[in-house]
Design a protein around this motif. Structure first.
Motif, PDB file in Angstrom:
ATOM      1  N   THR A 105       0.840  -1.197   0.000  1.00  0.00           N
ATOM      2  CA  THR A 105       0.000   0.000   0.000  1.00  0.00           C
ATOM      3  C   THR A 105       0.874   1.245   0.000  1.00  0.00           C
ATOM      4  O   THR A 105       2.001   1.232   0.499  1.00  0.00           O
ATOM      5  CB  THR A 105      -0.935   0.033   1.222  1.00  0.00           C
ATOM      6  N   THR A 106       0.325   2.332  -0.542  1.00  0.00           N
ATOM      7  CA  THR A 106       1.015   3.612  -0.578  1.00  0.00           C
ATOM      8  C   THR A 106       0.065   4.691  -0.093  1.00  0.00           C
ATOM      9  O   THR A 106      -1.112   4.709  -0.499  1.00  0.00           O
ATOM     10  CB  THR A 106       1.483   3.947  -2.005  1.00  0.00           C
ATOM     11  N   ARG A 107       0.558   5.568   0.786  1.00  0.00           N
ATOM     12  CA  ARG A 107      -0.269   6.673   1.266  1.00  0.00           C
ATOM     13  C   ARG A 107      -0.358   7.748   0.192  1.00  0.00           C
ATOM     14  O   ARG A 107       0.643   8.116  -0.427  1.00  0.00           O
ATOM     15  CB  ARG A 107       0.326   7.260   2.537  1.00  0.00           C
ATOM     16  N   LYS A 108      -1.579   8.266  -0.036  1.00  0.00           N
ATOM     17  CA  LYS A 108      -1.765   9.396  -0.942  1.00  0.00           C
ATOM     18  C   LYS A 108      -1.669  10.707  -0.156  1.00  0.00           C
ATOM     19  O   LYS A 108      -0.634  11.365  -0.141  1.00  0.00           O
ATOM     20  CB  LYS A 108      -3.120   9.292  -1.646  1.00  0.00           C
ATOM     21  N   THR A 109      -2.782  11.081   0.502  1.00  0.00           N
ATOM     22  CA  THR A 109      -2.800  12.359   1.221  1.00  0.00           C
ATOM     23  C   THR A 109      -2.882  12.193   2.729  1.00  0.00           C
ATOM     24  O   THR A 109      -2.638  13.148   3.462  1.00  0.00           O
ATOM     25  CB  THR A 109      -4.002  13.205   0.761  1.00  0.00           C
ATOM     26  N   SER A 110      -3.248  10.997   3.211  1.00  0.00           N
ATOM     27  CA  SER A 110      -3.379  10.787   4.647  1.00  0.00           C
ATOM     28  C   SER A 110      -3.319   9.292   4.926  1.00  0.00           C
ATOM     29  O   SER A 110      -3.298   8.465   3.999  1.00  0.00           O
ATOM     30  CB  SER A 110      -4.711  11.359   5.157  1.00  0.00           C
ATOM     31  N   VAL A 111      -3.351   8.939   6.211  1.00  0.00           N
ATOM     32  CA  VAL A 111      -3.291   7.531   6.595  1.00  0.00           C
ATOM     33  C   VAL A 111      -4.507   6.754   6.107  1.00  0.00           C
ATOM     34  O   VAL A 111      -4.448   5.548   5.904  1.00  0.00           O
ATOM     35  CB  VAL A 111      -3.141   7.409   8.129  1.00  0.00           C
ATOM     36  N   SER A 112      -5.631   7.448   5.906  1.00  0.00           N
ATOM     37  CA  SER A 112      -6.841   6.775   5.437  1.00  0.00           C
ATOM     38  C   SER A 112      -7.051   6.906   3.936  1.00  0.00           C
ATOM     39  O   SER A 112      -7.971   6.303   3.379  1.00  0.00           O
ATOM     40  CB  SER A 112      -8.069   7.327   6.174  1.00  0.00           C
ATOM     41  N   ASP A 113      -6.221   7.704   3.262  1.00  0.00           N
ATOM     42  CA  ASP A 113      -6.313   7.872   1.807  1.00  0.00           C
ATOM     43  C   ASP A 113      -5.127   7.157   1.174  1.00  0.00           C
ATOM     44  O   ASP A 113      -4.037   7.720   1.048  1.00  0.00           O
ATOM     45  CB  ASP A 113      -6.302   9.361   1.442  1.00  0.00           C
ATOM     46  N   ILE A 114      -5.353   5.902   0.803  1.00  0.00           N
ATOM     47  CA  ILE A 114      -4.262   5.053   0.337  1.00  0.00           C
ATOM     48  C   ILE A 114      -4.603   4.436  -1.008  1.00  0.00           C
ATOM     49  O   ILE A 114      -5.750   4.445  -1.452  1.00  0.00           O
ATOM     50  CB  ILE A 114      -3.960   3.931   1.350  1.00  0.00           C
ATOM     51  N   VAL A 115      -3.586   3.894  -1.652  1.00  0.00           N
ATOM     52  CA  VAL A 115      -3.761   3.119  -2.873  1.00  0.00           C
ATOM     53  C   VAL A 115      -2.967   1.827  -2.702  1.00  0.00           C
ATOM     54  O   VAL A 115      -1.915   1.811  -2.065  1.00  0.00           O
ATOM     55  CB  VAL A 115      -3.281   3.906  -4.114  1.00  0.00           C
ATOM     56  N   LEU A 136     -29.578   7.522   6.283  1.00  0.00           N
ATOM     57  CA  LEU A 136     -28.839   8.367   5.359  1.00  0.00           C
ATOM     58  C   LEU A 136     -27.389   7.903   5.323  1.00  0.00           C
ATOM     59  O   LEU A 136     -26.700   7.918   6.351  1.00  0.00           O
ATOM     60  CB  LEU A 136     -28.920   9.828   5.800  1.00  0.00           C
ATOM     61  N   THR A 137     -26.914   7.476   4.170  1.00  0.00           N
ATOM     62  CA  THR A 137     -25.502   7.124   4.033  1.00  0.00           C
ATOM     63  C   THR A 137     -24.719   8.393   3.732  1.00  0.00           C
ATOM     64  O   THR A 137     -25.123   9.221   2.920  1.00  0.00           O
ATOM     65  CB  THR A 137     -25.285   6.096   2.916  1.00  0.00           C
ATOM     66  N   THR A 138     -23.579   8.538   4.384  1.00  0.00           N
ATOM     67  CA  THR A 138     -22.852   9.796   4.284  1.00  0.00           C
ATOM     68  C   THR A 138     -21.398   9.563   4.637  1.00  0.00           C
ATOM     69  O   THR A 138     -20.985   8.439   4.976  1.00  0.00           O
ATOM     70  CB  THR A 138     -23.489  10.852   5.207  1.00  0.00           C
ATOM     71  N   TYR A 139     -20.598  10.628   4.540  1.00  0.00           N
ATOM     72  CA  TYR A 139     -19.195  10.545   4.948  1.00  0.00           C
ATOM     73  C   TYR A 139     -18.711  11.951   5.272  1.00  0.00           C
ATOM     74  O   TYR A 139     -19.057  12.920   4.573  1.00  0.00           O
ATOM     75  CB  TYR A 139     -18.325   9.938   3.847  1.00  0.00           C
ATOM     76  N   LEU A 140     -17.925  12.050   6.312  1.00  0.00           N
ATOM     77  CA  LEU A 140     -17.321  13.325   6.691  1.00  0.00           C
ATOM     78  C   LEU A 140     -15.964  13.028   7.301  1.00  0.00           C
ATOM     79  O   LEU A 140     -15.881  12.415   8.370  1.00  0.00           O
ATOM     80  CB  LEU A 140     -18.217  14.071   7.685  1.00  0.00           C
ATOM     81  N   HIS A 141     -14.901  13.434   6.621  1.00  0.00           N
ATOM     82  CA  HIS A 141     -13.556  13.133   7.104  1.00  0.00           C
ATOM     83  C   HIS A 141     -13.255  13.955   8.352  1.00  0.00           C
ATOM     84  O   HIS A 141     -13.621  15.137   8.439  1.00  0.00           O
ATOM     85  CB  HIS A 141     -12.531  13.447   6.006  1.00  0.00           C
ATOM     86  N   PRO A 142     -12.569  13.362   9.328  1.00  0.00           N
ATOM     87  CA  PRO A 142     -12.263  14.097  10.567  1.00  0.00           C
ATOM     88  C   PRO A 142     -11.551  15.419  10.349  1.00  0.00           C
ATOM     89  O   PRO A 142     -11.752  16.369  11.127  1.00  0.00           O
ATOM     90  CB  PRO A 142     -11.383  13.109  11.344  1.00  0.00           C
ATOM     91  N   THR A 143     -10.725  15.527   9.325  1.00  0.00           N
ATOM     92  CA  THR A 143      -9.990  16.772   9.087  1.00  0.00           C
ATOM     93  C   THR A 143     -10.910  17.919   8.666  1.00  0.00           C
ATOM     94  O   THR A 143     -10.498  19.078   8.687  1.00  0.00           O
ATOM     95  CB  THR A 143      -8.922  16.567   8.003  1.00  0.00           C
ATOM     96  N   ARG A 144     -12.149  17.609   8.285  1.00  0.00           N
ATOM     97  CA  ARG A 144     -13.072  18.655   7.839  1.00  0.00           C
ATOM     98  C   ARG A 144     -14.077  19.030   8.926  1.00  0.00           C
ATOM     99  O   ARG A 144     -14.895  19.930   8.728  1.00  0.00           O
ATOM    100  CB  ARG A 144     -13.819  18.193   6.585  1.00  0.00           C
ATOM    101  N   MET A 145     -14.003  18.350  10.067  1.00  0.00           N
ATOM    102  CA  MET A 145     -15.001  18.592  11.101  1.00  0.00           C
ATOM    103  C   MET A 145     -14.814  19.923  11.816  1.00  0.00           C
ATOM    104  O   MET A 145     -15.699  20.369  12.545  1.00  0.00           O
ATOM    105  CB  MET A 145     -14.994  17.436  12.106  1.00  0.00           C
ATOM    106  N   HIS A 146     -13.664  20.575  11.622  1.00  0.00           N
ATOM    107  CA  HIS A 146     -13.459  21.893  12.219  1.00  0.00           C
ATOM    108  C   HIS A 146     -13.988  23.008  11.332  1.00  0.00           C
ATOM    109  O   HIS A 146     -14.087  24.166  11.771  1.00  0.00           O
ATOM    110  CB  HIS A 146     -11.958  22.125  12.446  1.00  0.00           C
ATOM    111  N   ASP A 147     -14.350  22.695  10.085  1.00  0.00           N
ATOM    112  CA  ASP A 147     -14.800  23.697   9.125  1.00  0.00           C
ATOM    113  C   ASP A 147     -16.310  23.884   9.296  1.00  0.00           C
ATOM    114  O   ASP A 147     -17.110  23.035   8.903  1.00  0.00           O
ATOM    115  CB  ASP A 147     -14.478  23.220   7.698  1.00  0.00           C
TER     116      ASP A 147
END
Length: 280
Positions: A52-62, A178-189
């Protein structure tokens, strides 16, 4: 559930068999075959040590499975649809000479896939002029496949494991998941979290499963009631939205407070979510 093959058919042999199959002449059938290949690659490679390779974060991988599955799908499209455009999550790109573009997510829910969680799939869409849309989503965990085809604003044809599926019921937001998604890094916005809270709080419950295409497949199948997400990529939107529209559902892209939101589900759910979102 489809059993894991002891050995994955080599790409060259798979392409030869696919080229000789009359079903490959039909776009809808071809879409189903391509996502089946993506799942087969993913299952086979996950039984071995997985790079695996990290893209932008620990949860955003390829993973190498993403690259291998996308390469196989692109090779098939190069042979069978050479004039069509290609947009792949892992970088595959080709300009369209036909007015048609295939949008590929070879392994959607990659973090789930690499973590041995269940919610992952292979997904593909074909966008054409005149608002024509085909989408296919194959679940890696259950072996289920959904294929949807629609033109214009009306419902089209939704197939679940090759059989026609019923149209969606026009339920209320208060009665659905309701299916949804909100990344933790955006919860301060606050420009994200306030509209998200306003919209999602109207639902009976909320689910974050980590695969946009499977979320939308669940909506199309009537298992979940609606979909809400901010900043959804094309490969996370078009395969699944083809299924929702084919089942008679609605879709909206809403811009609010500097962010783009994607909403899908029965028409009444979509209208309610959009109203709540825009009111915040």
């Amino acid at each position: 559930m489809t059993r894991l093959p002891a050995q994955l058919e080599p790409t060259e042999q798979w392409l030869a068999d696919l080229s000789a199959d009359p079903a490959s002449a039909q776009d809808r059938d071809l879409a189903g075959v391509l996502v089946a290949r993506g799942v087969a690659v993913g299952r086979w490679m996950r039984e071995r040590p997985l790079a695996t390779t990290r893209k932008t974060s620990v949860s955003d991988i390829v993973t190498e499975a993403d690259h291998r599955a996308e390469a196989d799908i692109v090779a098939a499209l190069a042979a069978l649809r050479p004039a069509d455009g290609i947009l792949g999550e892992e970088g595959a790109a080709r300009a369209s000479a036909s007015g048609r573009t295939w949008i590929i997510d070879p392994v959607d829910g990659t973090y789930n896939y690499a973590s041995r969680l269940g919610s992952w799939c292979s997904a593909i869409a074909l966008r054409a002029e005149g608002d024509s849309l085909i989408g296919a989503v194959a679940s890696g965990a259950t072996g289920e496949t959904w294929i949807g085809q629609t033109e214009g604003d009306g419902p089209g044809l939704l197939l679940h494991d090759g059989k026609p599926a019923p149209n969606l019921l026009d339920t209320a937001l208060a009665d659905i998941a309701l299916t949804t998604y909100l990344h933790p890094t955006r919860m301060h916005d606050l420009d994200v979290i306030e509209p998200w809270l306003a919209a999602s709080s109207g639902a009976a419950t909320v689910r974050m499963l980590g695969s946009g295409s499977l979320d939308l497949a669940a909506v199309a199948a009537g298992r979940a009631g609606g979909f809400l997400q901010s900043g959804t990529a094309d490969w996370d939107w078009y395969p699944g939205i083809a299924l929702v529209r084919a089942a008679g559902g609605a879709a909206r892209v809403v811009h609010h407070r500097g962010h783009r939101w994607h909403i899908a589900g029965p028409a009444r759910v979509v209208a309610d979510v959009a109203e709540r979102l825009l009111g915040a």
